[in-house]
Design an enzyme around this catalytic site. Structure first.
Site, PDB file in Angstrom:
ATOM      1  N   GLU A 174       0.823  -1.211   0.000  1.00  0.00           N
ATOM      2  CA  GLU A 174       0.000   0.000   0.000  1.00  0.00           C
ATOM      3  C   GLU A 174       0.856   1.260   0.000  1.00  0.00           C
ATOM      4  O   GLU A 174       1.896   1.306   0.649  1.00  0.00           O
ATOM      5  CB  GLU A 174      -0.883  -0.044   1.257  1.00  0.00           C
ATOM      6  CG  GLU A 174      -1.786   1.149   1.452  1.00  0.00           C
ATOM      7  CD  GLU A 174      -2.724   0.983   2.660  1.00  0.00           C
ATOM      8  OE1 GLU A 174      -3.014  -0.160   3.058  1.00  0.00           O
ATOM      9  OE2 GLU A 174      -3.146   2.007   3.193  1.00  0.00           O
ATOM     10  N   GLU A 203      -3.230  10.749   2.711  1.00  0.00           N
ATOM     11  CA  GLU A 203      -4.451  10.921   3.502  1.00  0.00           C
ATOM     12  C   GLU A 203      -4.527  12.344   4.037  1.00  0.00           C
ATOM     13  O   GLU A 203      -3.541  12.859   4.550  1.00  0.00           O
ATOM     14  CB  GLU A 203      -4.475   9.955   4.684  1.00  0.00           C
ATOM     15  CG  GLU A 203      -4.748   8.537   4.241  1.00  0.00           C
ATOM     16  CD  GLU A 203      -4.641   7.552   5.379  1.00  0.00           C
ATOM     17  OE1 GLU A 203      -5.572   6.788   5.575  1.00  0.00           O
ATOM     18  OE2 GLU A 203      -3.620   7.581   6.085  1.00  0.00           O
TER      19      GLU A 203
END
Ligand SMILES: *[C@@H]1O[C@H](CO)[C@@H](O)[C@H](O)[C@H]1NC(C)=O
Ligand SMILES: *[C@@H]1O[C@H](CO)[C@@H](O)[C@H](O)[C@H]1NC(C)=O
Ligand SMILES: *[C@@H]1O[C@H](CO)[C@@H](O)[C@H](O)[C@H]1NC(C)=O
Ligand SMILES: *[C@@H]1O[C@H](CO)[C@@H](O)[C@H](O)[C@H]1NC(C)=O
Ligand SMILES: *[C@@H]1O[C@H](CO)[C@@H](O)[C@H](O)[C@H]1NC(C)=O
Length: 455
Positions: free
Chosen positions: A160, A164
């Protein structure tokens, strides 16, 4: 992990009766009829076998459907004709570039990911896997405490790479990465965004991912670089670097929902305000997505290339060398099909994959996340209603710094309510799916782990 998972399992016992078998890397799906371990740690067919299906936790390495190869393309948002809900997508990425849950809108050529009061927000996942490439997105983040916007690459074995935005801080964007879901507190990093805040102003966020490194690039400037060579683990003799085909995912979710663990809420800047200014004015919190582009890079020079249609995993080590490019078909015949029998139920013309096709309901064919949470790392699931809260989701606190993403606890309830997905009824998937993917962001698991340990 173990400490984390156990309580989860307990929490989920209450729903166990209805639940599909749970699965993770050490407990693969056992029933060949429901061989696919979804991103959320449950066994099933159909959509369970598509994006996010974890081959390492499935019945066998070939239980998940082959992954559509990378497609270089620039996306704009005049309409959602190339997006399908999960119950309508059978793996034909030519017919639908995206699958989504939640309530999306298009406005002025932009995509609005909405989060109505008490909903679980929205999630949009690209159906073409990327095996190295550059993704670029123009974003205006959401705002307000407890509200998190995300733009990430996530592989089926949980490699990943993240951006964010925490709505309580509109001056920076958080970055993170994971390898095979291994949680590491040290991987986070913040980028301070210059030239206007992240909510009011457009900025361009890029992830430039090659076999050698990852660059996080904001407005054309490289702000962070992760070199593969710096991720070598001398004990395992492995590079703990994101290296497997990944999907681009964009989402908006309520990290600060009261039912979440305090740590998550703290990380998200506080309890979400369901009467925020944006909700009062627009009816929902929202994040705005402008042009998004994907530029595919060449696969590694020594990659096994036997075709050009799909990536498959050839070995359970799931490292770069264990991926092959093949001509395998990616399109399933029905929601009852699996990687082991792709054509099952294909009684209709080939268009089945796209929207509009009717949905047949098949047990355990559309992961809802509303059932147990278990398992895998990405799962911090909580499943739903039941489990909820409590244990499950969590996140947070931890220590500090981090960023975290995490899961939303039981939001299911609240969540679902807000969604009007229009589509089906029984598919609670809408809400659930969203959370699941959110949960898929590993950071939350990490946080959760810490929380539980603390407890
Ligand atoms: C890909 O196709 C080959 C040849 O048809 C088949 O043997 C194999 O199981 C398929 N692999 C996957 C992962 O579906
Ligand atoms: C390196 O690998 C070993 C063996 O898999 C593992 O126990 C250890 O936690 C890893 N170290 C780091 C820093 O990830
Ligand atoms: C996938 O969708 C495209 C466009 O709708 C269609 O032309 C093609 O035949 C479909 N492929 C399969 C294998 O169903
Ligand atoms: C996998 O799931 C089983 C049962 O659901 C659980 O007991 C085990 O701890 C899990 N293992 C990991 C590594 O999460
Ligand atoms: C990133 O910023 C957040 C919020 O300002 C802070 O809590 C966190 O410690 C920072 N993380 C890192 C890795 O610097």
């Amino acid at each position: 992990m173990v400490r984390f998972v156990t309580p989860l399992i307990l929490a989920s016992l209450s729903v166990a009766a209805l639940a599909a078998q749970t699965c993770n890397n050490s407990k693969q799906c056992k029933d060949e009829k429901y061989p696919c371990c979804s991103q959320y740690g449950e066994c099933g067919t159909g959509a369970f076998c598509l994006g996010g299906c974890d081959p390492l936790a499935s019945f066998s390495l070939d239980s998940c459907a082959p992954m559509p190869v990378c497609k270089s393309k620039t996306y704009t948002w005049d309409n959602l004709d190339n997006a399908a809900t999960q119950d309508k997508y059978l793996g034909n990425s030519t017919a639908a570039d995206w699958t989504y849950s939640g309530k999306l809108k298009t406005e002025d050529g932009n995509l609005i990911m909405t989060m109505p009061p008490k909903s679980g927000g929205s999630l949009v996942a690209n159906n073409h896997y990327i095996w190295y490439g550059k993704i670029s997105g123009k974003f205006k983040s959401s705002r307000g405490k407890g509200v998190v916007t995300a733009f990430i690459l996530l592989s089926d074995v949980k490699d990943e790479i993240d951006y964010e935005w925490v709505g309580a801080d509109l001056t920076s964007v958080q970055t993170n990465y994971y390898w095979q879901g291994v949680l590491d507190w040290q991987n986070g990093g913040n980028i301070s965004v210059e030239g206007g805040d992240t909510y009011n102003d457009w900025h361009t966020y890029e992830i430039d991912w090659t076999p050698e490194k990852v660059d996080w690039v904001v407005d054309g400037t490289v702000h962070r670089t992760l070199k593969k060579s710096d991720t070598y683990n001398a004990t395992s003799k492995k590079y703990e670097f994101p290296q497997t085909p990944s999907r681009l995912q964009m989402s908006l979710w309520p990290a600060g929902q009261p039912s979440n663990a305090q740590g998550t809420i703290d990380w998200a800047g506080g309890v979400i305000d369901w009467n925020s200014e944006d909700i009062q004015n627009a009816g929902y919190d929202f994040a705005t997505v402008g042009e998004v582009s994907v530029e595919c890079y060449d696969p590694p020079s020594d990659a096994t290339k036997k075709g050009n249609n799909a990536y498959i995993f050839t070995n359970s080590a799931a490292m770069e060398a264990d991926v092959a490019i093949t001509n395998n078909n990616t399109v399933m015949g029905s929601l009852g099909a699996t990687g082991l029998d792709m054509d099952l139920g294909a009684d209709k013309p080939s268009s089945s994959a796209s929207k509009g096709s009717s949905t047949t309901s098949v047990a355990n064919s559309i992961p809802t996340g509303a059932t147990v949470g278990s398992g895998g790392m990405a799962t911090n699931d909580d499943s739903g209603s039941s489990s909820g809260s409590s244990s499950s989701s969590s996140s947070g606190s931890g220590s500090d710094s981090s960023s975290g993403t995490s899961t939303t606890g039981d939001s299911e309830t609240s969540t679902s309510s807000g969604f009007t997905q229009g589509t089906t009824t029984q598919d609670s998937g809408a809400a659930g799916q969203n959370e699941r993917v959110l949960r898929g962001s590993l950071f939350g698991v990490l946080v959760a782990l810490v929380v539980l340990v603390t407890l």
